[in-house]
Structures are given as C-alpha cells and as structure tokens.
Design an enzyme around this catalytic site. Sequence first.
Site, mmCIF file in Angstrom:
data_model
loop_
_atom_site.group_PDB
_atom_site.id
_atom_site.type_symbol
_atom_site.label_atom_id
_atom_site.label_comp_id
_atom_site.label_asym_id
_atom_site.label_seq_id
_atom_site.Cartn_x
_atom_site.Cartn_y
_atom_site.Cartn_z
ATOM 1 N N ASN A 34 0.937 -1.189 0.027
ATOM 2 C CA ASN A 34 0.034 0.050 -0.076
ATOM 3 C C ASN A 34 0.624 1.210 -0.055
ATOM 4 O OD1 ASN A 34 0.873 -0.003 2.869
ATOM 5 N ND2 ASN A 34 -1.119 0.022 3.415
ATOM 6 N N SER A 127 10.856 -11.897 14.424
ATOM 7 C CA SER A 127 11.994 -11.012 14.523
ATOM 8 C C SER A 127 12.570 -11.695 15.941
ATOM 9 C CB SER A 127 11.195 -9.638 14.773
ATOM 10 O OG SER A 127 12.277 -8.867 15.835
ATOM 11 N N TYR A 152 4.240 -3.545 19.041
ATOM 12 C CA TYR A 152 5.150 -4.124 17.805
ATOM 13 C C TYR A 152 5.525 -5.634 18.191
ATOM 14 C CZ TYR A 152 8.426 -5.425 14.436
ATOM 15 O OH TYR A 152 9.055 -5.990 13.173
ATOM 16 N N LYS A 156 4.074 -9.685 16.627
ATOM 17 C CA LYS A 156 4.965 -10.579 16.087
ATOM 18 C C LYS A 156 4.708 -12.025 16.997
ATOM 19 C CE LYS A 156 6.926 -8.301 12.689
ATOM 20 N NZ LYS A 156 6.419 -8.670 11.330
ATOM 21 N N LEU A 203 19.917 2.079 14.147
ATOM 22 C CA LEU A 203 21.240 2.334 14.057
ATOM 23 C C LEU A 203 22.063 2.862 12.691
ATOM 24 C CD1 LEU A 203 23.843 3.024 15.970
ATOM 25 C CD2 LEU A 203 24.369 0.614 15.707
ATOM 26 N N GLY A 300 13.968 0.329 27.000
ATOM 27 C CA GLY A 300 13.273 -0.925 26.540
ATOM 28 C C GLY A 300 14.278 -1.570 25.562
HETATM 29 P P1 NAD Z 1 9.550 -1.792 5.597
HETATM 30 O O1 NAD Z 1 8.482 -1.025 6.100
HETATM 31 O O2 NAD Z 1 10.418 -1.293 4.550
HETATM 32 O O3 NAD Z 1 8.578 -2.778 4.698
HETATM 33 C C1 NAD Z 1 7.115 -3.190 4.740
HETATM 34 C C2 NAD Z 1 6.364 -2.749 3.646
HETATM 35 O O4 NAD Z 1 4.868 -3.283 3.931
HETATM 36 C C3 NAD Z 1 6.272 -1.241 3.456
HETATM 37 O O5 NAD Z 1 6.565 -1.007 1.792
HETATM 38 C C4 NAD Z 1 4.861 -1.058 3.451
HETATM 39 O O6 NAD Z 1 4.490 0.297 2.544
HETATM 40 C C5 NAD Z 1 4.057 -2.372 3.442
HETATM 41 N N1 NAD Z 1 2.753 -2.312 4.106
HETATM 42 C C6 NAD Z 1 2.569 -1.953 5.388
HETATM 43 N N2 NAD Z 1 1.477 -2.242 5.777
HETATM 44 C C7 NAD Z 1 0.940 -2.665 4.761
HETATM 45 C C8 NAD Z 1 -0.350 -3.154 4.209
HETATM 46 N N3 NAD Z 1 -1.504 -3.099 5.222
HETATM 47 N N4 NAD Z 1 -0.853 -3.596 3.138
HETATM 48 C C9 NAD Z 1 -0.096 -3.387 2.179
HETATM 49 N N5 NAD Z 1 1.174 -3.002 2.441
HETATM 50 C C10 NAD Z 1 1.896 -2.728 3.504
HETATM 51 O O7 NAD Z 1 9.935 -2.737 6.529
HETATM 52 P P2 NAD Z 1 11.028 -4.057 6.414
HETATM 53 O O8 NAD Z 1 12.178 -3.567 7.358
HETATM 54 O O9 NAD Z 1 11.484 -4.423 4.821
HETATM 55 O O10 NAD Z 1 10.284 -5.169 7.282
HETATM 56 C C11 NAD Z 1 9.651 -6.044 6.646
HETATM 57 C C12 NAD Z 1 9.142 -7.178 7.702
HETATM 58 O O11 NAD Z 1 10.171 -7.698 8.215
HETATM 59 C C13 NAD Z 1 8.060 -6.564 8.494
HETATM 60 O O12 NAD Z 1 7.298 -7.433 8.989
HETATM 61 C C14 NAD Z 1 8.961 -6.178 9.490
HETATM 62 O O13 NAD Z 1 8.149 -6.186 10.824
HETATM 63 C C15 NAD Z 1 9.674 -7.386 9.738
HETATM 64 N N6 NAD Z 1 11.231 -7.387 10.411
HETATM 65 C C16 NAD Z 1 12.029 -6.288 10.053
HETATM 66 C C17 NAD Z 1 13.085 -6.105 10.809
HETATM 67 C C18 NAD Z 1 13.817 -4.839 10.414
HETATM 68 O O14 NAD Z 1 14.619 -4.373 11.265
HETATM 69 N N7 NAD Z 1 13.785 -4.040 9.492
HETATM 70 C C19 NAD Z 1 13.659 -6.731 11.756
HETATM 71 C C20 NAD Z 1 12.676 -7.956 12.140
HETATM 72 C C21 NAD Z 1 11.592 -8.272 11.358
HETATM 73 C C1 WQD Z 2 20.513 -1.283 17.567
HETATM 74 C C2 WQD Z 2 21.476 -0.715 18.567
HETATM 75 C C3 WQD Z 2 20.372 0.806 20.118
HETATM 76 C C4 WQD Z 2 20.097 4.077 17.294
HETATM 77 C C5 WQD Z 2 14.974 -2.989 16.592
HETATM 78 C C6 WQD Z 2 13.674 -3.336 16.840
HETATM 79 C C7 WQD Z 2 13.402 -4.850 16.677
HETATM 80 C C8 WQD Z 2 13.786 -5.229 15.121
HETATM 81 C C9 WQD Z 2 15.194 -4.568 14.692
HETATM 82 C C10 WQD Z 2 12.151 -5.599 13.822
HETATM 83 C C11 WQD Z 2 20.766 -0.748 19.788
HETATM 84 C C12 WQD Z 2 21.715 1.474 19.477
HETATM 85 C C13 WQD Z 2 20.286 2.902 18.046
HETATM 86 C C14 WQD Z 2 20.759 5.219 17.535
HETATM 87 C C15 WQD Z 2 22.031 3.795 19.206
HETATM 88 N N1 WQD Z 2 12.904 -4.839 14.178
HETATM 89 N N2 WQD Z 2 21.332 2.967 18.875
HETATM 90 N N3 WQD Z 2 21.844 5.256 18.699
HETATM 91 O O1 WQD Z 2 17.014 -2.053 19.012
HETATM 92 O O2 WQD Z 2 17.926 -4.167 17.931
HETATM 93 O O3 WQD Z 2 16.010 -3.471 17.125
HETATM 94 O O4 WQD Z 2 15.186 -3.082 15.191
HETATM 95 O O5 WQD Z 2 11.502 -6.509 14.260
HETATM 96 O O6 WQD Z 2 12.195 -5.295 16.869
HETATM 97 O O7 WQD Z 2 13.171 -3.207 18.328
HETATM 98 O O8 WQD Z 2 17.868 -2.055 16.621
HETATM 99 O O9 WQD Z 2 18.718 -0.345 15.174
HETATM 100 O O10 WQD Z 2 17.223 0.259 16.652
HETATM 101 O O11 WQD Z 2 19.439 -0.506 17.371
HETATM 102 O O12 WQD Z 2 23.034 3.706 19.986
HETATM 103 O O13 WQD Z 2 20.390 6.462 17.089
HETATM 104 O O14 WQD Z 2 21.796 0.341 18.271
HETATM 105 O O15 WQD Z 2 20.542 1.320 21.430
HETATM 106 O O16 WQD Z 2 21.709 -1.149 20.701
HETATM 107 P P1 WQD Z 2 17.151 -2.923 17.850
HETATM 108 P P2 WQD Z 2 18.236 -0.603 16.520
#
Ligand code: NAD
Ligand code: WQD
Length: 344
Positions: A34, A127, A152, A156, A203, A300
């Site tokens: 979307n 995650s 969030y 998951k 980060l 957190g």
């Molecule tokens: P992202 O936000 O770049 O990608 C998610 C995409 O989903 C976006 O393009 C957004 O526009 C789309 N979207 C959101 N809600 C929608 C909906 N209702 N219908 C259609 N499209 C929708 O995020 P990402 O980093 O690529 O993450 C992808 C998945 O991986 C997510 O489920 C996220 O929770 C999970 N994840 C991400 C990380 C991370 O650090 N990036 C870590 C662990 C898990």
């Molecule tokens: C990494 C480290 C911060 C920013 C998050 C979500 C987790 C997962 C991945 C989706 C930490 C430190 C960060 C800054 C810093 N996403 N930091 N200065 O916290 O491991 O995880 O993203 O599922 O659910 O919570 O990733 O990149 O935010 O932080 O010092 O400006 O960098 O404290 O130690 P995190 P992050």
Amino acid sequence: MKKKILVTGGTGYIGSHTVVELQVAGYEVIIVDNLSNSIREVIDGIEKISGIRPAFYEVDCNDKPSLQNIFIEHRGIKGIIHFAASKAVGESVHKPLEYYRNNIVTLLNLLELMPEYNVEGIVFSSSCTVYGQPDILPVTEDAPIKPALSPYGNTKQINEEIIRDTIHAGLPFKSIILRYFNPIGAHPSAEIGELPNGVPQNLVPFVTQTAMGIRQELSVFGDDYDTPDGSCIRDYINVVDLAKAHVISIDRMLENKSDDKLEIFNLGTGRGVSVLELINAFEKSTGVKVPYKIVGRREGDIEKVWANPEYANKILGWTAKETVEETLVTAWNWQKRLRERGIQ
Ligand code: NAD
Ligand code: WQD
C-alpha cells in the site's frame, strides 16, 4: 512455467531485496504494497537489477476483497511471503490499535484466502524481538518467548501463534517463520536499499545519515551495559543474505523438502557486534568519520542478543556470507545514491 509468489510489502526494505532474489531464481513475483512505508520507484530499481518488472498492486492487505481479486487475476499463486507490517517500535507504543490492526488483520486475510486458492505455503517475517533478553546466548529457536516490550513486538508473537494454531488445526498449507536479527545494508548495485521515514530510529541509517551530514551527531544509547565496551550488542545481518534465505524457504515448502508443516528459523550471522564496534567498522571500511556522543540508555533496549544460526545453516543450507564491514560499505553507497537522487 514459472511458479507464482505473492510478496506483500514487496516494495519495502527487505521485501524489495527478496523480490530481486526470487526473480533471479526463476519465480514470477506479484507484489502487493500500500506504499505506506515505501515508494513506487523501488520497482524501477528491482527491474534494473533483475531485468524483470514484477506485477505490482497498490493494495492494502487489510482490504480482503481487493486482495482476493489478485488471487483471481493471478490464478495459481503457489506461495506467499508476508512482509507487509508496520514496524516502528516506538510508534507502536503510541498507536497500539493501528499496529494490532495492520499487523494482525493482514495475516488473517491471507491465511483465510490461502485454502480457497490452493496456496501451498507462507513465509512469515518474524523477529528476534520475540526472545526479549535471552537467558542463554547465542539464542536458539527453542529459547523461551519473553513478554513483549512493545505492541509491535507483541504483534509478532501473536502472528506466530496464529500461524501455529492454524497449521495445528490442519489447514492445508505449510509455513516457515523466519526470525530476523538486525538486517542492514543495501543491494551492492545501490539500486535499492532502506528508505527510513523521517529521523531514523535504527542504528545504521542514523550512522549513514550522520556520515552524510544530514544528522549532526549520532547518540550512542548507553555505555554502561554489561558488555565488553559497555554498549549494546546485536547481530547485524546483510539484507541480501537475508533475502536469499526467503528463496530457500519458498523452494523448501514448494518442493516438499520437509515433513514438518511449520518450521521456525533464526536468521543471523552468529556474531555479536557492539554499537561502538559498528561505528568503528563503518569508519574503517568507508574512511568516513561518524561524530557521536554517549547518551543515556534508550528505554526498552535489550542489552545483548545474537543468533545461534546453526539450525538454519544445517536445515536450510543457508549461511550469512557478508561481513559487517562489507555490508556497511553497501549501506554507505546507498546513502550516497540517495543524495544523488535528491531523496535524502
Ligand atoms: P518496510 O517498512 O520497509 O516494509 C514493509 C512494507 O509493507 C512497506 O513497503 C509498507 O508500505 C508495506 N505495508 C505496510 N502495511 C501494509 C498493508 N497493510 N498493506 C500493504 N502493504 C503494507 O519494513 P522492512 O524492514 O522491510 O520489514 C519487513 C518485515 O520484516 C516486517 O514484517 C517487519 O516487521 C519485519 N522485520 C523487520 C526487521 C527490520 O529491522 N527491518 C527486523 C525483524 C523483522
Ligand atoms: C541497534 C542498537 C541501540 C540508534 C529494532 C527493533 C527490533 C527489530 C530490529 C523489527 C541498539 C543502538 C540505535 C541510535 C544507538 N525490528 N542505537 N543510537 O533496537 O536492536 O531492534 O530493530 O522486528 O524489533 O526493536 O535495532 O537499530 O534500533 O538499535 O545507539 O541512534 O543501536 O541502542 O543497541 P534494535 P536498532
């Protein structure tokens, strides 16, 4: 004939890299997104790298009738990779209902439609956040799930339970749940990468924006943790390595390589890197300085977490290949490309 895969969230960060790898591996991809957290131009980047323009629908996965039309239009979708979700941890604390709706209803819609259209399997983006602060490191897939620290994180956990209960009830499909650690970097071509919305919370985008001069200074959240240098430790995984694990998971489900209808894998490198080590690695591998200051802890935050990826290594035959240093160079090249394009 090419097998069809529906990728929700396919213009997003991890989704776009996965679409490239799926197309290179010979799958036909249909993206539904979307564009709530991505832009249409990502499809141009995907096409430039893979030579193939995927089908794209600007559809919200909460909108079940529109989703259903895609299954009708593209009869024979074999598998789904479900990336679409809202992912900003801090925002989820303030907008819990938005997060519960977006991250749960979208999954329910897909699971309800799958049997009707004979979809054989779904890969779900989970995650390492489900582990909270693990008692034993590196963390394995059978480690206990800890109470979520944010809505969030809770979505998951709930999503994983929904999938588990659905498979247990005997619905006719398989699932692979992938627990990502910290995905970073961009495609080596710098045609696609991460597009943070506003001030980055994560980060690496904050590091690259600071190196570019968009941000004045990086705040390091705490240097008084129980870690060798006092800063938090994570397992940073290259996004292309991560994308490849999705292709392997889809192959595995569609080729019936396992008797288990539900499998769960950690996707990480197995190497813990501290915040200060990451800054140092960035400066060394790019030659660019990152001004930073130490500030207080972020609420957190987990002190330290890294994966035991042995199960994924053995069962999927997948290993993270790129080093954090190489990956940070790709993140930097992407940041430079964004500047050239006038985006950031
Ligand atoms: P992202 O936000 O770049 O990608 C998610 C995409 O989903 C976006 O393009 C957004 O526009 C789309 N979207 C959101 N809600 C929608 C909906 N209702 N219908 C259609 N499209 C929708 O995020 P990402 O980093 O690529 O993450 C992808 C998945 O991986 C997510 O489920 C996220 O929770 C999970 N994840 C991400 C990380 C991370 O650090 N990036 C870590 C662990 C898990
Ligand atoms: C990494 C480290 C911060 C920013 C998050 C979500 C987790 C997962 C991945 C989706 C930490 C430190 C960060 C800054 C810093 N996403 N930091 N200065 O916290 O491991 O995880 O993203 O599922 O659910 O919570 O990733 O990149 O935010 O932080 O010092 O400006 O960098 O404290 O130690 P995190 P992050």
